[in-house]
Design a protein around this motif. Structure first.
Motif, mmCIF file in Angstrom:
data_model
loop_
_atom_site.group_PDB
_atom_site.id
_atom_site.type_symbol
_atom_site.label_atom_id
_atom_site.label_comp_id
_atom_site.label_asym_id
_atom_site.label_seq_id
_atom_site.Cartn_x
_atom_site.Cartn_y
_atom_site.Cartn_z
ATOM 1 N N ALA A 74 39.933 35.034 36.201
ATOM 2 C CA ALA A 74 39.096 34.562 37.303
ATOM 3 C C ALA A 74 38.730 35.715 38.243
ATOM 4 O O ALA A 74 37.572 35.893 38.605
ATOM 5 C CB ALA A 74 39.816 33.464 38.070
ATOM 6 N N ARG A 75 39.713 36.522 38.633
ATOM 7 C CA ARG A 75 39.463 37.647 39.540
ATOM 8 C C ARG A 75 38.527 38.658 38.887
ATOM 9 O O ARG A 75 37.636 39.229 39.518
ATOM 10 C CB ARG A 75 40.760 38.363 39.930
ATOM 11 N N PHE A 76 38.732 38.916 37.592
ATOM 12 C CA PHE A 76 37.909 39.864 36.861
ATOM 13 C C PHE A 76 36.464 39.397 36.822
ATOM 14 O O PHE A 76 35.533 40.185 37.023
ATOM 15 C CB PHE A 76 38.476 40.043 35.450
ATOM 16 N N ALA A 77 36.267 38.103 36.561
ATOM 17 C CA ALA A 77 34.924 37.544 36.526
ATOM 18 C C ALA A 77 34.245 37.688 37.886
ATOM 19 O O ALA A 77 33.069 38.068 37.968
ATOM 20 C CB ALA A 77 34.967 36.075 36.109
ATOM 21 N N GLU A 78 35.015 37.435 38.963
ATOM 22 C CA GLU A 78 34.473 37.594 40.325
ATOM 23 C C GLU A 78 34.058 39.038 40.555
ATOM 24 O O GLU A 78 32.980 39.309 41.076
ATOM 25 C CB GLU A 78 35.546 37.257 41.367
ATOM 26 N N PHE A 79 34.921 39.946 40.152
ATOM 27 C CA PHE A 79 34.650 41.373 40.349
ATOM 28 C C PHE A 79 33.388 41.786 39.605
ATOM 29 O O PHE A 79 32.534 42.496 40.134
ATOM 30 C CB PHE A 79 35.855 42.192 39.876
ATOM 31 N N ASN A 80 33.264 41.336 38.357
ATOM 32 C CA ASN A 80 32.095 41.662 37.554
ATOM 33 C C ASN A 80 30.818 41.111 38.163
ATOM 34 O O ASN A 80 29.783 41.781 38.184
ATOM 35 C CB ASN A 80 32.243 41.107 36.128
ATOM 36 N N ALA A 81 30.892 39.866 38.662
ATOM 37 C CA ALA A 81 29.726 39.250 39.278
ATOM 38 C C ALA A 81 29.297 40.061 40.502
ATOM 39 O O ALA A 81 28.107 40.304 40.715
ATOM 40 C CB ALA A 81 30.052 37.812 39.683
ATOM 41 N N GLU A 82 30.310 40.521 41.262
ATOM 42 C CA GLU A 82 30.031 41.330 42.455
ATOM 43 C C GLU A 82 29.363 42.637 42.062
ATOM 44 O O GLU A 82 28.394 43.070 42.655
ATOM 45 C CB GLU A 82 31.355 41.611 43.152
ATOM 46 N N CYS B 67 46.285 43.526 42.265
ATOM 47 C CA CYS B 67 46.439 44.332 41.062
ATOM 48 C C CYS B 67 45.124 44.431 40.308
ATOM 49 O O CYS B 67 44.730 45.516 39.870
ATOM 50 C CB CYS B 67 47.517 43.709 40.165
ATOM 51 N N VAL B 68 44.422 43.303 40.167
ATOM 52 C CA VAL B 68 43.138 43.304 39.455
ATOM 53 C C VAL B 68 42.147 44.211 40.168
ATOM 54 O O VAL B 68 41.461 45.028 39.533
ATOM 55 C CB VAL B 68 42.576 41.874 39.327
ATOM 56 N N ALA B 69 42.088 44.090 41.501
ATOM 57 C CA ALA B 69 41.157 44.917 42.269
ATOM 58 C C ALA B 69 41.471 46.395 42.073
ATOM 59 O O ALA B 69 40.578 47.211 41.806
ATOM 60 C CB ALA B 69 41.232 44.544 43.743
ATOM 61 N N LYS B 70 42.759 46.751 42.150
ATOM 62 C CA LYS B 70 43.162 48.153 42.004
ATOM 63 C C LYS B 70 42.872 48.673 40.607
ATOM 64 O O LYS B 70 42.415 49.802 40.432
ATOM 65 C CB LYS B 70 44.654 48.317 42.269
ATOM 66 N N TYR B 71 43.160 47.844 39.603
ATOM 67 C CA TYR B 71 42.943 48.258 38.224
ATOM 68 C C TYR B 71 41.470 48.600 38.008
ATOM 69 O O TYR B 71 41.134 49.615 37.388
ATOM 70 C CB TYR B 71 43.394 47.155 37.273
#
Lengths: 86, 105
Positions: A74-82, B67-71
């Protein structure tokens, strides 16, 4: 990953590839969970069968890993969208 | 003459295999990146301790988010560094890829 400039034959081909990879990924994840949870939970080899404590540990361990994986996704998807919108 | 590659006549049913291969490589890269991120963040935030229950507690959840943000940040920084080193090496005329196992081919 932008698939919008793919024609329909390419998209069909890509879909098949993605399905196959999803299956392989699932099997890899299964093997990983088994190894991790075995390492974490099973330390007593005086018996062949899993004790109830080990059984509960494996159940918790699996659940935890799956929840963790979901959250990371979920966090990764948010990051990618951003990133895509920048 | 083969209809794969060659003339670009925008044939709606042709499959461009180079494009496919690039897309598959990208897919593999992203999948590998994701799996490594899951594994690393599990080690850092949840650890191999005996799990008390099947849920993530608040501390673990917050740790995972960070952790996800840092990675992702690390991935960006490393990418930038590699790119700048590559550009610098090219500018100075050094042999490309001289740091890898395939450098002497």
């Amino acid at each position: 990953m932008d698939f919008s400039n793919f024609n329909s034959a390419e998209q069909a081909h890509m879909t098949k590839i993605i399905e196959k990879k999803q299956m392989q990924d699932f099997l890899k994840m299964y093997a990983n969970i088994v190894e991790k949870c075995f390492t974490t939970c099973c330390n007593d080899f005086t018996s062949k069968a899993l004790s109830s404590k080990e059984d509960a540990c494996v159940a918790n361990c699996t659940e935890k890993w799956l929840k963790h994986s979901e959250r990371v996704g979920a966090r990764f998807a948010e990051f990618n969208a951003e990133q895509a919108s920048q | 003459m083969s209809f794969l590659g060659g003339r670009s006549n925008a044939n709606a049913s042709a499959v461009n295999y180079d494009k496919m291969e690039m897309a598959v490589t990208e897919l593999d890269t992203v999948t590998d990146f994701f799996n490594r991120m899951v594994s690393s963040c599990y080690t850092k935030c949840v650890g191999g301790r005996y799990p008390a229950d099947g849920d993530l507690n608040k501390g673990e959840s917050v740790c995972i988010d960070k952790c996800v943000a840092k990675y992702n940040e690390v991935q960006k920084k490393v990418g930038e560094k590699l790119q700048s080193r590559g550009a610098a090496a090219q500018a100075s005329g050094a042999a490309p890829g001289s740091g890898s196992a395939f450098g002497s081919l």
